[in-house]
Design an enzyme around this catalytic site. Sequence first.
Site, PDB file in Angstrom:
ATOM      1  N   ASP A 138      18.904 -13.484  86.885  1.00 53.07           N
ATOM      2  CA  ASP A 138      18.868 -12.050  86.620  1.00 53.07           C
ATOM      3  C   ASP A 138      19.235 -11.859  85.144  1.00 53.07           C
ATOM      4  O   ASP A 138      19.615 -12.789  84.451  1.00 53.07           O
ATOM      5  CB  ASP A 138      19.799 -11.281  87.573  1.00 53.07           C
TER       6      ASP A 138
HETATM    7  C1  NOJ Z   1      18.527  -6.467  86.504  1.00 51.70           C
HETATM    8  C2  NOJ Z   1      18.235  -6.247  87.957  1.00 51.70           C
HETATM    9  O1  NOJ Z   1      19.329  -6.670  88.740  1.00 51.70           O
HETATM   10  C3  NOJ Z   1      16.984  -6.952  88.436  1.00 51.70           C
HETATM   11  O2  NOJ Z   1      16.733  -6.582  89.761  1.00 51.70           O
HETATM   12  C4  NOJ Z   1      15.842  -6.632  87.525  1.00 51.70           C
HETATM   13  O3  NOJ Z   1      14.669  -7.225  88.012  1.00 51.70           O
HETATM   14  C5  NOJ Z   1      16.175  -7.120  86.138  1.00 51.70           C
HETATM   15  N1  NOJ Z   1      17.346  -6.422  85.649  1.00 51.70           N
HETATM   16  C6  NOJ Z   1      15.031  -6.961  85.161  1.00 51.70           C
HETATM   17  O4  NOJ Z   1      14.844  -5.645  84.843  1.00 51.70           O
END
Ligand code: NOJ
Length: 764
Positions: free
Chosen positions: A289
């Site tokens: 993430d």
């Molecule tokens: C953080 C989020 O937790 C995740 O779900 C997302 O895909 C990413 N950022 C990218 O934007």
Amino acid sequence: MKYFIVLTVFALVALSGCSSGGNQNSEEDRFIEDLLSKMTLDEKIGQLNQHTSRWEMTGPAPKADNTQELFENIKAGKVGSMLNVIGAEATREAQKLAVENSRLGIPMIFGYDVIHGQKTMFPIPLAEAAAWDPELAKLSASIAAKEASAQGLHWTFGPMVDVGRDARWGRVMEGAGEDPYLASIISVARINGFQGDNLDDVATIAACAKHFAGYGFSEAGRDYNAVDLSRESLYNLVLPTFKASTEAGVATFMNAFNTIDGEPCTASDALMRDLLKGEWGFDGFVVSDWNSIGEMMEHGAAADLKESALRAIQGGCDMDMEALAYITHLQELVEEGKVDEKLIDDAVRRILRIKYRLGLFDDPYKYSDVEREKNSIYTEEHREASRKVARESIVLLKNDEAVLPISDKVKSIAVIGPLADDKDSPLGNWRAQAVANTAVSLLEGVEASVAPSVKVNYAKGCDLSIGKRTFPDFMTFNETDRSGFKAAVKAAKKSDLVLLAIGEDCFQSGEGRSQTDIGLRGLQKELFDAVYAVNKNIVVVLMNGRPLAIPDVAVKAQAIVEAWHGGTEAGHAIADVLFGRYNPSGKLPMTFPRNVGQVPIYYNYKSTGRPTAEQPGQALWSCYTDSPNTPLYPFGYGLSYTNFHYSDFKLDKSSMSVNDELMCSVTISNNGSVDGKEVVQLYIQDLAAKYARPVKELKGFEKIELAVGESKELHFSLTQKELGYYMPNGQYVVEPGKFKVFVGGNSVETQELEFEINPHYSSH
Ligand code: NOJ
């Protein structure tokens, strides 16, 4: 007690999950191995590196504009993927940098959060799950894929398959609710919708099952918080949706921000190498993430970024989103002998494999087609599909004296509330490329539906917030400005019926949107009371991204329509329900609490040693002294304009061996006066297991359509797959003994029968 150990074992043991050089059998393997053999270590590490564009930020980004450096890195083959580059032209330009300048010309893969639509917005995922209809979930994902791929995208960071039981956690809006069975089915449907039959098809995109794992259980509902989860819950509640996603052929996984047992998921070899890539045989790649590799330092689980990189690559995290940990430290770690280059080869192989399956090596620009972008986005057909999904997502929570559908006798309707003419909130959070303020508002939907003779009296009443309310700014609730109350009361007074649109602004839920108060924020409750004082005929239209605690409104309102954040066509879809063009059929995918103190509250709880009469104030029982244990609205609940009658519930045997199949049948009749759809739900309870099982577990459902007077006999099958559970050591068992089977239209109002699995029938 004797167990029957069957099927799979989730036990996090044997080390595996690091594939060798592929089986060399297929064209795909040969291509990948050939390319890999030409790559320098530097180029390999480049493939593991993902950057965001500065056009859109979906996480805390570095302040300095590093665009120039980024371009140079792409040209040098040091960037394998980008996120947040959108548009046929923009993606083509970015792709050119990689393909035409880097030594090997390996195309980048472009990812984006396509969560419930690209430009045509569908209801938020939690809402869509309320339709209990995998075909609809597949349809909306396939349209999202069509639009996203036409904007040059190859990959969505969705679906979020995290099961969530805590309404304080703002990200429940992104998932399919509290139940692993329903969430697995909906998640698989979404994956099938995004990916289609073939990733190579230009109208499909790679999906990503996220967040592996346990993110939905962040303590106290506070986003990114530590997760303290029993093994039993991990296996039975958290992992099933991920396992189902793997079996459905999801191309990628994203790991989770949280720790479990103190270990950051981003570094968990038990989860990623042993289980996912080993036991489950997942051959796609895992992306971190946003900066979750870097955040290991904040967790207190790595001394510096170098150690974070080491832990993540060893754990099985293949791609680094935005931490720059791999690009900065992997080369050094390999040279020092701390990281075996084989781990890097494995990660590269996985990433190249998905690029290959997307067809990017045949034509790196095939998704970046300006003509297609012009013609296939936000079409009439897509908006019509969105309206269909939205109306099936609506849940009728209350309808006293059949106030709905709105009768011809109603000659004047007051449309009131901060969300009544809001054309933005229905688009929901994680709205991708939706254009602000383009949803059909409730007011517009009503105006388009009423007969010319019916008077519509609109008054906003109050604002929900003051100041900025766009992502990612937090909003400030309006607690003081009541200047619109007078007009609202006046409109209510002169109308036969009030439609009161209240709930949540769309930016109240979503990532980083945890709340300790899940009631009606700002002045909304006061507005309700002011209107109620002059007109009791109130239909509350709720728009929200999480279950809300609205005990008082639930008592006083005549009717409550849960409309969620319903997407582009929300207003028309709600009007379809209000005016009876569509008979509501949605059922709650998440329990609605009476108050935040009950949270987490869910239907599949375990009994205690002191299960109680539902009388508050009884000491020495497992109950609150100031609130009932029961929810405001249970999981699976939702009303219809017609009545469904359940009869002839039967099991085809009362005793069976563990290998047998139990057939359950039930007849459903539409006894009311309009045609309608019913979601028939089947639950079980294992009455005496070594590890106590929930009082009810969903194990089957079917959505059926019945004309007035029509009956249908339904059949559900129960086998080892439904009747067993995972013990805390990860072993799946089916235990002999008595079980209950329940059938009904929600998780509480059910009929029940018993049967047993007889140990003497065992073949083990
Ligand atoms: C953080 C989020 O937790 C995740 O779900 C997302 O895909 C990413 N950022 C990218 O934007």
